[in-house]
Write a protein that holds these residues in place. Structure first.
Motif, PDB file in Angstrom:
ATOM      1  N   PRO A  56       0.802  -1.221   0.000  1.00  0.00           N
ATOM      2  CA  PRO A  56       0.000   0.000   0.000  1.00  0.00           C
ATOM      3  C   PRO A  56       0.842   1.281   0.000  1.00  0.00           C
ATOM      4  N   LEU A  57       0.229   2.335  -0.469  1.00  0.00           N
ATOM      5  CA  LEU A  57       0.716   3.713  -0.493  1.00  0.00           C
ATOM      6  C   LEU A  57       1.809   3.944  -1.529  1.00  0.00           C
ATOM      7  N   ILE A  58       2.919   3.237  -1.451  1.00  0.00           N
ATOM      8  CA  ILE A  58       3.973   3.337  -2.466  1.00  0.00           C
ATOM      9  C   ILE A  58       4.380   1.911  -2.823  1.00  0.00           C
ATOM     10  N   ASP A  59       4.210   1.521  -4.087  1.00  0.00           N
ATOM     11  CA  ASP A  59       4.581   0.161  -4.509  1.00  0.00           C
ATOM     12  C   ASP A  59       6.060  -0.117  -4.268  1.00  0.00           C
ATOM     13  N   GLY A  60       6.370  -1.387  -4.134  1.00  0.00           N
ATOM     14  CA  GLY A  60       7.744  -1.808  -3.903  1.00  0.00           C
ATOM     15  C   GLY A  60       8.712  -1.319  -4.967  1.00  0.00           C
ATOM     16  N   ILE A  61       8.298  -1.321  -6.237  1.00  0.00           N
ATOM     17  CA  ILE A  61       9.201  -0.875  -7.303  1.00  0.00           C
ATOM     18  C   ILE A  61       9.524   0.606  -7.151  1.00  0.00           C
ATOM     19  N   ASP A  62       8.551   1.412  -6.725  1.00  0.00           N
ATOM     20  CA  ASP A  62       8.795   2.839  -6.526  1.00  0.00           C
ATOM     21  C   ASP A  62       9.715   3.083  -5.331  1.00  0.00           C
ATOM     22  N   VAL A  63       9.573   2.262  -4.296  1.00  0.00           N
ATOM     23  CA  VAL A  63      10.490   2.340  -3.151  1.00  0.00           C
ATOM     24  C   VAL A  63      11.912   2.023  -3.622  1.00  0.00           C
ATOM     25  N   LEU A  64      12.050   0.948  -4.376  1.00  0.00           N
ATOM     26  CA  LEU A  64      13.368   0.556  -4.885  1.00  0.00           C
ATOM     27  C   LEU A  64      13.987   1.680  -5.733  1.00  0.00           C
ATOM     28  N   LEU A  65      13.218   2.239  -6.652  1.00  0.00           N
ATOM     29  CA  LEU A  65      13.732   3.303  -7.511  1.00  0.00           C
ATOM     30  C   LEU A  65      14.158   4.528  -6.702  1.00  0.00           C
ATOM     31  N   LYS A  66      13.398   4.863  -5.679  1.00  0.00           N
ATOM     32  CA  LYS A  66      13.745   6.008  -4.831  1.00  0.00           C
ATOM     33  C   LYS A  66      15.062   5.746  -4.098  1.00  0.00           C
ATOM     34  N   ILE A  67      15.220   4.553  -3.543  1.00  0.00           N
ATOM     35  CA  ILE A  67      16.454   4.220  -2.820  1.00  0.00           C
ATOM     36  C   ILE A  67      17.640   4.183  -3.779  1.00  0.00           C
ATOM     37  N   ARG A  68      17.483   3.527  -4.912  1.00  0.00           N
ATOM     38  CA  ARG A  68      18.587   3.393  -5.865  1.00  0.00           C
ATOM     39  C   ARG A  68      18.987   4.729  -6.501  1.00  0.00           C
ATOM     40  N   ALA A  77      21.030  -4.292   0.099  1.00  0.00           N
ATOM     41  CA  ALA A  77      20.579  -5.359  -0.799  1.00  0.00           C
ATOM     42  C   ALA A  77      19.051  -5.297  -0.798  1.00  0.00           C
ATOM     43  N   PHE A  78      18.427  -5.590  -1.942  1.00  0.00           N
ATOM     44  CA  PHE A  78      16.976  -5.461  -2.069  1.00  0.00           C
ATOM     45  C   PHE A  78      16.449  -6.698  -2.777  1.00  0.00           C
ATOM     46  N   ILE A  79      15.570  -7.421  -2.108  1.00  0.00           N
ATOM     47  CA  ILE A  79      14.957  -8.624  -2.677  1.00  0.00           C
ATOM     48  C   ILE A  79      13.443  -8.451  -2.688  1.00  0.00           C
ATOM     49  N   PHE A  80      12.839  -8.656  -3.840  1.00  0.00           N
ATOM     50  CA  PHE A  80      11.384  -8.703  -3.892  1.00  0.00           C
ATOM     51  C   PHE A  80      10.924 -10.105  -3.521  1.00  0.00           C
ATOM     52  N   ILE A  89       7.684  -8.395 -15.264  1.00  0.00           N
ATOM     53  CA  ILE A  89       7.758  -7.656 -13.997  1.00  0.00           C
ATOM     54  C   ILE A  89       9.034  -8.036 -13.242  1.00  0.00           C
ATOM     55  N   ILE A  90       9.383  -9.302 -13.259  1.00  0.00           N
ATOM     56  CA  ILE A  90      10.622  -9.734 -12.603  1.00  0.00           C
ATOM     57  C   ILE A  90      11.816  -9.063 -13.273  1.00  0.00           C
ATOM     58  N   ARG A  91      11.832  -9.005 -14.595  1.00  0.00           N
ATOM     59  CA  ARG A  91      12.905  -8.330 -15.333  1.00  0.00           C
ATOM     60  C   ARG A  91      12.930  -6.848 -14.995  1.00  0.00           C
ATOM     61  N   GLN A  92      11.757  -6.218 -14.891  1.00  0.00           N
ATOM     62  CA  GLN A  92      11.678  -4.808 -14.520  1.00  0.00           C
ATOM     63  C   GLN A  92      12.308  -4.579 -13.138  1.00  0.00           C
ATOM     64  N   ALA A  93      12.020  -5.471 -12.205  1.00  0.00           N
ATOM     65  CA  ALA A  93      12.582  -5.358 -10.854  1.00  0.00           C
ATOM     66  C   ALA A  93      14.103  -5.460 -10.885  1.00  0.00           C
ATOM     67  N   LEU A  94      14.610  -6.445 -11.595  1.00  0.00           N
ATOM     68  CA  LEU A  94      16.062  -6.640 -11.666  1.00  0.00           C
ATOM     69  C   LEU A  94      16.737  -5.484 -12.418  1.00  0.00           C
ATOM     70  N   ASP A  95      16.115  -5.011 -13.483  1.00  0.00           N
ATOM     71  CA  ASP A  95      16.672  -3.878 -14.234  1.00  0.00           C
ATOM     72  C   ASP A  95      16.686  -2.601 -13.401  1.00  0.00           C
ATOM     73  N   ALA A  96      15.737  -2.478 -12.471  1.00  0.00           N
ATOM     74  CA  ALA A  96      15.655  -1.287 -11.618  1.00  0.00           C
ATOM     75  C   ALA A  96      16.660  -1.333 -10.459  1.00  0.00           C
ATOM     76  N   PHE A 101      14.661 -11.825  -6.829  1.00  0.00           N
ATOM     77  CA  PHE A 101      13.205 -11.874  -6.797  1.00  0.00           C
ATOM     78  C   PHE A 101      12.819 -13.276  -6.331  1.00  0.00           C
ATOM     79  N   ILE A 102      12.114 -13.359  -5.225  1.00  0.00           N
ATOM     80  CA  ILE A 102      11.649 -14.647  -4.693  1.00  0.00           C
ATOM     81  C   ILE A 102      10.163 -14.756  -4.991  1.00  0.00           C
ATOM     82  N   MET A 103       9.792 -15.842  -5.655  1.00  0.00           N
ATOM     83  CA  MET A 103       8.381 -16.074  -5.930  1.00  0.00           C
ATOM     84  C   MET A 103       7.789 -16.915  -4.806  1.00  0.00           C
ATOM     85  N   ARG A 104       6.584 -16.553  -4.407  1.00  0.00           N
ATOM     86  CA  ARG A 104       5.873 -17.315  -3.382  1.00  0.00           C
ATOM     87  C   ARG A 104       5.137 -18.455  -4.034  1.00  0.00           C
ATOM     88  N   PRO A 105       4.979 -19.583  -3.403  1.00  0.00           N
ATOM     89  CA  PRO A 105       5.455 -19.908  -2.061  1.00  0.00           C
ATOM     90  C   PRO A 105       6.960 -20.176  -2.047  1.00  0.00           C
TER      91      PRO A 105
END
Length: 123
Positions: A56-68, A77-80, A89-96, A101-105
């Protein structure tokens, strides 16, 4: 002791990841949304962030981009960790700048294998 923030809107997921990370010797803090995560980081940047993609409020990708984007701060270190299995989306996360990236479960062995791959810079 290495520090870790777990960011997820699911209390159960935060509790599960916190238990696992405590078992690995991390000092864990929890955040339930992106604003809270950024506020915690502003006070003390952790060694590692494990974050859901959709929080909520700020998506994880936006948090990552702000920190980076802030080259003056210590970069954690940042792991989704998410149910998302879309390779774009996984590629977008790694490129950012996500380290992994850990997929659940998942289980403790998967977390352990990811932690061996990434390099967590401890204070």
């Amino acid at each position: 002791m290495a520090s870790c923030i777990i960011a997820d809107d699911s209390k159960i997921m935060r509790m599960l990841l916190s238990k696992i990370m405590n078992n690995f010797g991390y000092n864990v803090t929890e955040a339930e949304n992106g604003d809270e995560l950024l506020e915690l980081c502003a006070h003390q940047m952790p060694d590692l962030i494990i974050c859901d993609w959709q929080i909520p409020l700020i998506d994880g990708i936006d948090v990552l981009l702000k920190i980076r984007s802030d080259k003056k701060i210590k970069q954690p270190a940042f792991i989704f960790c998410s149910y998302i299995k879309d390779t774009d989306i996984i590629r977008q996360a790694l490129d950012a700048g996500a380290d992994d990236f850990i997929m659940r479960p998942f289980d403790e062995d998967i977390i352990a294998s990811k932690l061996k791959i990434i390099k967590v810079t401890k204070e």
